[in-house]
Scaffold this motif. Sequence first.
Motif, PDB file in Angstrom:
ATOM      1  N   TYR A 250       0.854  -1.200   0.000  1.00  0.00           N
ATOM      2  CA  TYR A 250       0.000   0.000   0.000  1.00  0.00           C
ATOM      3  C   TYR A 250       0.885   1.243   0.000  1.00  0.00           C
ATOM      4  N   SER A 251       0.327   2.323  -0.496  1.00  0.00           N
ATOM      5  CA  SER A 251       1.067   3.586  -0.483  1.00  0.00           C
ATOM      6  C   SER A 251       0.828   4.372   0.789  1.00  0.00           C
ATOM      7  N   VAL A 252      -0.354   4.205   1.357  1.00  0.00           N
ATOM      8  CA  VAL A 252      -0.783   5.034   2.489  1.00  0.00           C
ATOM      9  C   VAL A 252      -1.463   4.144   3.512  1.00  0.00           C
TER      10      VAL A 252
ATOM     11  N   GLN B  15      -4.247   4.411   6.331  1.00  0.00           N
ATOM     12  CA  GLN B  15      -5.308   5.317   6.767  1.00  0.00           C
ATOM     13  C   GLN B  15      -5.883   4.833   8.091  1.00  0.00           C
ATOM     14  N   ASP B  16      -5.824   5.693   9.112  1.00  0.00           N
ATOM     15  CA  ASP B  16      -6.463   5.365  10.385  1.00  0.00           C
ATOM     16  C   ASP B  16      -7.973   5.448  10.241  1.00  0.00           C
ATOM     17  N   LEU B  17      -8.656   4.446  10.764  1.00  0.00           N
ATOM     18  CA  LEU B  17     -10.117   4.411  10.660  1.00  0.00           C
ATOM     19  C   LEU B  17     -10.771   4.740  12.003  1.00  0.00           C
ATOM     20  N   ALA B  18     -12.045   5.058  11.917  1.00  0.00           N
ATOM     21  CA  ALA B  18     -12.778   5.441  13.125  1.00  0.00           C
ATOM     22  C   ALA B  18     -12.914   4.293  14.111  1.00  0.00           C
ATOM     23  N   ASP B  19     -12.791   3.056  13.643  1.00  0.00           N
ATOM     24  CA  ASP B  19     -12.923   1.926  14.569  1.00  0.00           C
ATOM     25  C   ASP B  19     -11.579   1.530  15.175  1.00  0.00           C
TER      26      ASP B  19
ATOM     27  N   ARG C  38      -6.314   0.992   7.438  1.00  0.00           N
ATOM     28  CA  ARG C  38      -6.536   0.449   6.090  1.00  0.00           C
ATOM     29  C   ARG C  38      -5.408   0.891   5.178  1.00  0.00           C
ATOM     30  N   GLY C  39      -4.932  -0.078   4.400  1.00  0.00           N
ATOM     31  CA  GLY C  39      -3.909   0.243   3.419  1.00  0.00           C
ATOM     32  C   GLY C  39      -4.542   0.711   2.130  1.00  0.00           C
ATOM     33  N   LEU C  40      -4.227   1.924   1.751  1.00  0.00           N
ATOM     34  CA  LEU C  40      -4.776   2.483   0.516  1.00  0.00           C
ATOM     35  C   LEU C  40      -3.644   2.801  -0.450  1.00  0.00           C
TER      36      LEU C  40
END
Lengths: 134, 978
Positions: free
Chosen positions: A40-42, A44-48, A52-54
């Motif tokens: 993944y490039s980024v 991402q912190d999620l609300a839960d 997530r790898g984006l």
Amino acid sequence: MTEAHLTDFQIGVDLDHMLYLENLVDDMEAIGIDWGYEPYSVLQDLADGSVRGLGWPTAQWRLGLVSRAFRDKLREHCTGPSASVYIKTRTSEHADEYKVFLCEMIWPNPKDEGHSADQRLDLVINFRKLILQA
Amino acid sequence: MADLITDPQKAKLRSNGQFSLVYLGGDIGAPTSLFACRVNQTFTTYDMVAQVTFDGVTVGAYTDVLADMTMLVGTAAGLSDVGICRVRKAPTSAILYVNESSEIAWADNLYLTVIEDFDLWRKDLRIVSKVAYMDYDVAYSDQHTNCDPVPVFGEDVCIFRPDVTIDATNFVTCAAFNASPSWVVGSTISARAFSVTPSTGVTITGGTTNTPSIKLTAAGKYRVSCLLTAANGKTFVGHRYIYAYDKTHMPLTAFVLESLSGNFDSGGWSFQLKMFAEAADIRERAKVFILARDFYAGVEGSVGTNSGRENMVVIGRIAEDETITVDPEQGDVTFDVRGPNYWLAQIPCFPTGVQNTAGAATAWTNFHSLTVDRGLFHLLHWRTTATRMMDVTLSADSRIPAETSAPASNLWAQITEMATSTILAKPMCDHYGALWIQIDTQVMPTADRSSVPVVMTLTKADLAKQYQVTRHIVTRVSQNNLSGVIVSNGLIGSAVFSLANGHVPKRYGHTETYDRLLLASQAQANVLASALLEQANNPYPSIPQSLAANNRAFDIAPRQFASFELAAEDNVRGIAFSGHLIPRSVTYQHDPKTGVFTPTVDFEAETFPSSSNLYVNGDVPNQPPPISYPALPPLSIPQPERIGIVPYPPTFPISYVVLLDETLGLWYCADIHAVSPQWFSLNMGLTDIDMAGIGRFAVQKYRGGLGVHAISSSAYYYGQIGAGMSKKYDDVWLTTQINSDPQAFIDLAVNPYSGFVAVQGGPDWALNHTKYIFYGIGGVLTKRAAALSGPNLAGRMSYGSSGDLYITFAQGNAVVPMATITKNNGDAFPEGYWSQSNHHTRGGGTQNVANWFPGDTDIAYSSDGGRTNSVSHSCGIGINANNGVAIDPTGAYQMVVGDTATARRTSDGGTTWGDVPYTFVNARQVLHVLGFSAWLIVQANGVVLITEDFGDTWTDVTGNLLTFLPAASIRQAEVILP
């Protein structure tokens, strides 16, 4: 970065004409290659609370010392700042796992290429937009 | 109801390894020529040209050309440097029929290229011998009784196979078109037939069903046509396109998607592209779209709710604003691309309207069992090309209006006026370019909202870690005062009034008023009042959510929800929320370095009308409404020959009448031929002092734009009809432009053909002092270099033919002439003349001028723009100081009003004069000529009269003007003609 054998990596402009790196030039001496792969490039912190790898996967080949001829052969695959190529690269540290991707090859800025007589030092090739090939 | 996004799709949206490759597709590069030929005729005028004789066909056949296709007119093959027009109906073997226009400099042997494109166009109304024709020559027969079917079968489709060359082996199949949402007013769809052009290598399966399957064996652009037949026998065909790309026919990749968003307030989508060398292939107003190859967990496949179009990100047309970076090494250009809402708002149009009729429709201006949807059908189908080239879905509302009309000045405003001001429906275009005119979810009855789909239930796994919620804890609206009319089938109207929440306002907030709505019942009105109040006081009007996924499922239209829960433990205020959210704007970010393509959706929480009966019946006024409360629409059917869009008498159509009141500024009317003309204020943006200070104004009389220019002695104002006015320059600026003396704005004139304004500025208190012309358009003035020749005290200006700008002054002497004529808009060739008067009136934009003094009886006629004058003749009454004289374009017919009950007229250029056989209210009158036989007088009591027989009979067109101006004192009247 993890070192592996050059003989396991491939590159080509289409799937049917991929070459092992060791075959790019005659009399290629056995050298190692530092490789990298990020799925993944980024992140991402999620609300839960999870992550997530984006973004697309990226890969990197770092060649510590190569001949000028080898460097030039590699450059033929990417005559501009970037080019669309197929590569076979390692994707896992823990298993001898290699995958073939269509990707964008990013040639390093010329000022970042180290020179030493007929040799090139620390040639770093980045690949992004990796699309897994079946 | 299950979410539209299925569980397998949600799993993809919640997976790792998401990225997108974006491409630019559409009509890029040279357009596809369908038919090419050359003009084979000469033209005596470019005005109102509606057909062209052709020969020299080089591409295609005339039978390939379809109604509403785009045609380029150029000086070489394929060019559009002369103009672009629309084919309005199928051509013959020698004649192409085009939209009536005056903007193309037609010439023999010009190159004509009909291209594979259907764009948004206005269809103009034409009046011939009092008969109305749509789109130049379509006479009314039964079009409002047996209506055309409207194809709704999905927007354009893009198929992309980057891995292969599409051929007979590697063929592709499109099953994205579905004609089942098609509709027809008052009938049903009885048959449908799909066809594809070009047809080579194309196989259609199920072509007479609603859901055909189209097999393609080559890349390219394919026109998909859906011919509908209604049970009433009428047929109509709509067109969409499939763009098929493959390994050897790639869409563009060398661009950066700089921004992309859709917004509820604007009603549509727009995006910006930065392009480089490939920018040369972008044609103005070309249709382009963003196409995505999406990957989830590294596996290709898009997610969406519109099957077959999941990869289509957004569609629009190249807009007029480009930002070009000039750099020989790193030059680029940024294009604005806009959806149909923007383009509809750019198209000016004439007022439109349809009236309800108890019997069968008999004309373009009436409709049996009229609804707002039927009025919109008339507008969108007969006055635009919308139903040909885009999906149009209407409100399905059944409330009955007495009429649907819109005086607004562009198509989008007209649609909005007809839909929003009656039933609170709002036009919106989705990201595919389809038009939805729907009543907003927030004002729908609660019970009906079960039909609104939930796109997706958003969980914490779908959202970025941190987001903000705006919570309003103080009411913004304290009371909603709603009124409107219920019209029954018998076309009898009754007024309804509602108050939410009752007679006593809430503790905080302002009062809101919704009036002139179309209502179904008192109960419905009460619930609606409450729904509007609750929405205005929504505690959660904005919940922007950054979705942590390549999720393109949400749109601003059609109506849709997201389900959402906010747990009390997730925020420090301990606020909990569980319910539906409504997307109001969607913004995407695409990172070209990572392929991350994620949206931010601004949601509004759903609100409901009060369940605790916090609303009551409103109070019926026992006296005429106050000035701020316009009258309800007419509740009975007007006389049939005076209704709707057909001007009456139709010999001289008028777009707008504009009046200047001495105290309350500018007012305009867009339906002067209606039974009860409605007047609207143009003073938005002006202070009371501004309004009272305006001394003169000017408009473009012919083929009028909407610009209105006005001056007081100390300010210049500019605005547009429907949008209000604003102060652009003041006397301080004027002084800096001329010298240190106190300066004033003296007079102004608008070129009746170009719309450019010339404003005279200088010291109007001093003889022989230099004055200048300030010239411009759109509210921007530039000083002309040359001073006026022989400047004098304040006078009047007008534009004539050949670029003459004629200026008369208030006083002269033995050295200084009283008139001057300049060319180049005040900057060259000043000529001094010995005018005999300081005021003058010009016959349209001709060289016929009547020179006169306020209060005097003498008028001197000039047929050469003021250079030479006839011997003065007495008209017999002292001429009113404002607009006391009117002269028709021939110069022979003139009319004069004074401060008496008598008006005078002449038909021989002013040699002999007689009384107009009508007794006017005296003291002050204002006169304006409309045309060769049409004239307008505003009496001293504010009553507006029109004659079309040179004063023998007069019609009162005052309408509701005196409601707003009970003490009207009109200084000036002007008209804008179509």
